[in-house]
Design a protein around this motif. Structure first.
Motif, short mmCIF file in Angstrom:
data_model
loop_
_atom_site.label_atom_id
_atom_site.label_comp_id
_atom_site.label_asym_id
_atom_site.label_seq_id
_atom_site.Cartn_x
_atom_site.Cartn_y
_atom_site.Cartn_z
N LEU A 33 84.44 -48.74 106.31
CA LEU A 33 85.78 -48.65 106.90
C LEU A 33 85.68 -47.80 108.16
N HIS A 34 86.17 -48.32 109.29
CA HIS A 34 86.06 -47.55 110.54
C HIS A 34 87.36 -47.64 111.33
N LEU A 35 87.39 -47.03 112.50
CA LEU A 35 88.64 -46.91 113.26
C LEU A 35 89.14 -48.26 113.77
N GLY A 36 88.27 -49.23 113.93
CA GLY A 36 88.72 -50.58 114.28
C GLY A 36 89.56 -51.19 113.18
N ASN A 76 82.81 -56.09 120.27
CA ASN A 76 81.98 -57.21 119.87
C ASN A 76 81.19 -56.85 118.62
N TYR A 77 81.16 -57.77 117.64
CA TYR A 77 80.43 -57.50 116.40
C TYR A 77 78.97 -57.20 116.66
N ILE A 97 86.00 -46.94 118.86
CA ILE A 97 85.92 -48.06 117.92
C ILE A 97 84.55 -48.71 118.07
N VAL A 98 83.75 -48.61 117.01
CA VAL A 98 82.38 -49.10 117.01
C VAL A 98 82.22 -50.10 115.88
N ASN A 99 81.52 -51.20 116.11
CA ASN A 99 81.41 -52.23 115.08
C ASN A 99 80.61 -51.72 113.88
N ALA A 100 80.88 -52.33 112.73
CA ALA A 100 80.30 -51.86 111.46
C ALA A 100 78.78 -51.98 111.44
N SER A 101 78.25 -53.04 112.06
CA SER A 101 76.81 -53.25 112.09
C SER A 101 76.09 -52.10 112.79
N LEU A 102 76.62 -51.71 113.94
CA LEU A 102 76.02 -50.59 114.68
C LEU A 102 76.19 -49.28 113.93
N LEU A 103 77.34 -49.08 113.32
CA LEU A 103 77.57 -47.87 112.54
C LEU A 103 76.57 -47.74 111.40
N ASN A 129 69.84 -44.11 110.57
CA ASN A 129 68.94 -43.27 111.38
C ASN A 129 69.40 -41.82 111.46
N ASN A 130 70.36 -41.47 110.57
CA ASN A 130 70.87 -40.10 110.49
C ASN A 130 71.55 -39.63 111.77
N THR A 131 72.11 -40.57 112.53
CA THR A 131 72.92 -40.22 113.69
C THR A 131 74.36 -40.01 113.23
N PRO A 132 75.00 -38.89 113.59
CA PRO A 132 76.37 -38.64 113.13
C PRO A 132 77.34 -39.73 113.57
N ILE A 133 78.16 -40.22 112.64
CA ILE A 133 79.14 -41.26 112.97
C ILE A 133 80.55 -40.86 112.54
N ASP A 134 80.73 -39.60 112.15
CA ASP A 134 82.01 -39.13 111.61
C ASP A 134 83.19 -39.48 112.52
N LYS A 135 83.02 -39.31 113.83
CA LYS A 135 84.16 -39.45 114.74
C LYS A 135 84.60 -40.91 114.90
N TYR A 136 83.84 -41.85 114.37
CA TYR A 136 84.19 -43.27 114.46
C TYR A 136 84.81 -43.78 113.16
#
Length: 378
Positions: A13-16, A185-186, A195-201, A207-214
């Motif tokens: 579940l993301h901001l999009g 774009n997906y 707003i970042v697509n779920a696949s990239l998230l 890869n342990n890159t923080p994604i909290d803000k998305y």
């Protein structure tokens, strides 16, 4: 009051997704939103990094009133079968409007394509001709549509939307459909907004890159870390090597089975296996689904004559509960809240898929199939 249907995987579940839900509330202020969602694996053959119970909590916290499970057998199929199961559930729940995201946001084009696929007498003829030339199914569809109506799309959410519309047309469901334009774009590999697509998230998270803000608040706490299809590669490898005839499994065609057998011997992980199997005829997603079906022992025989014969309720708000109580008497199949034997072949398969999913999530999810009651948002 509008009864809105949503079909979504929320992986994660993301901001999009929140943008879409807020848009629904803006368009239909007094609406009830009903979500149908997968549990363990997705339509593109990916493992879900958010289990269904945590997903349900987050959905209830974000304005969704009723959450129902899309059975594994439908959740891991091609777009048309995925749509068939989800729309059948939503029709039982008497929605009047289906809302989906799409890249084109062109309802007329999406409807024209859906109607052509169902009603144009030359559609299947041209599809067969293109397949005979060695093209894969998505390419054959695109070329056929260009030939017949000079319109086509290869955007993933457009294609899902077309499958939803086809299902509504085929069954004469009394369901309107509304598109909300996707804001990204997906397939995008760049972060250009919050707003970042779920696949990239998923890739960033792996890869342990923080994604909290998305993500909506608290979502990050529910995501599995270091979980991908590759976690299941050893189980899959054993299954492939120890099975004489892989073509017994759902979506595994005769001919590709021997290619899978050869590829497993030279592959060191899930991704490598797909690349070693891949041909012009078989797309990445199609192979991914095949492998999930082999992993979970989902056979063609099991999928014969399968149909939605129960509704699995995962969670509700007081508003959702009130609506459900109002329509219960008109629903012709049982609403269930936990796993029980001898209810449905679909449900038995769901338990098996959950057991395999739990091999790597290790959350005692198999036991929760028997014991976990629907989540109530007070």
């Amino acid at each position: 009051m509008h009864i809105i249907g949503l079909i979504a995987e929320y992986n994660p579940l993301h901001l999009g997704h929140i943008y879409q839900i807020n848009k629904i509330k803006e368009l239909y202020p007094n609406s009830i939103i009903i979500l149908v969602t997968n549990s363990t694996f997705t339509q593109r053959g990916e493992v879900s990094i958010l289990n269904k119970w945590n997903k349900t909590k987050l959905c209830l916290d974000n304005k969704i009133d009723l959450i129902f499970e899309l059975p594994f057998v439908y959740a891991t199929q091609s777009a048309d079968l995925f749509a068939k199961g989800a729309l059948e559930i939503l029709n039982h729940l008497q929605i009047d409007t289906l809302v989906f995201g799409s890249e084109s946001n062109d309802i007329n084009m999406l409807y024209n394509i859906a109607n052509t696929q169902i009603n144009n007498p030359n559609y299947n003829k041209y599809i067969k001709e293109y397949l005979a030339k060695g093209l894969n199914y998505p390419t054959a569809i695109s070329k056929t549509l260009e030939k017949l109506i000079n319109q086509s799309t290869n955007n993933p959410n457009d294609l899902l939307a077309i499958s939803y519309i086809k299902e509504i047309i085929r069954n004469n469901y009394k369901i309107n459909f509304v598109s909300i334009k996707r804001t990204n774009n997906y397939h995008s590999t760049k972060i250009e907004s919050n707003i970042v697509n779920a696949s990239l998230l998923r890739k960033l998270h792996l890869n342990n890159t923080p994604i909290d803000k998305y993500l909506p608040p608290n979502t990050i706490n529910y995501l599995y870390k270091n979980l991908s299809n590759n976690n299941y590669f050893t189980y899959l490898k054993y299954k492939i090597i120890s099975t004489d005839n892989l073509s017994i499994y759902q979506t595994v065609d005769e001919g590709i089975d021997s290619r899978i057998k050869k590829a497993i011997k030279i592959s060191n992980n899930w991704e490598e296996l797909i690349q070693n199997i891949k041909t012009k005829r078989y797309t990445y997603n199609k192979i991914n689904r095949m492998l999930i079906h082999i992993l979970t022992s989902l056979t063609k025989e099991e999928c014969q004559n399968i149909k939605i014969n129960y509704l699995r309720l995962l969670g509700f708000t007081p508003t959702g509960q009130k609506y459900l109580n109002k329509i219960k008497k008109d629903i012709t199949i049982p609403i269930i809240t936990t796993y029980k034997k001898n209810i449905s072949k679909l449900l038995d398969i769901e338990l098996r898929a959950t057991s395999i999913y739990n091999l790597e999530t290790k959350d005692n999810l198999e036991k929760q199939e028997y014991t976990h009651k629907p989540i109530i948002k007070l």
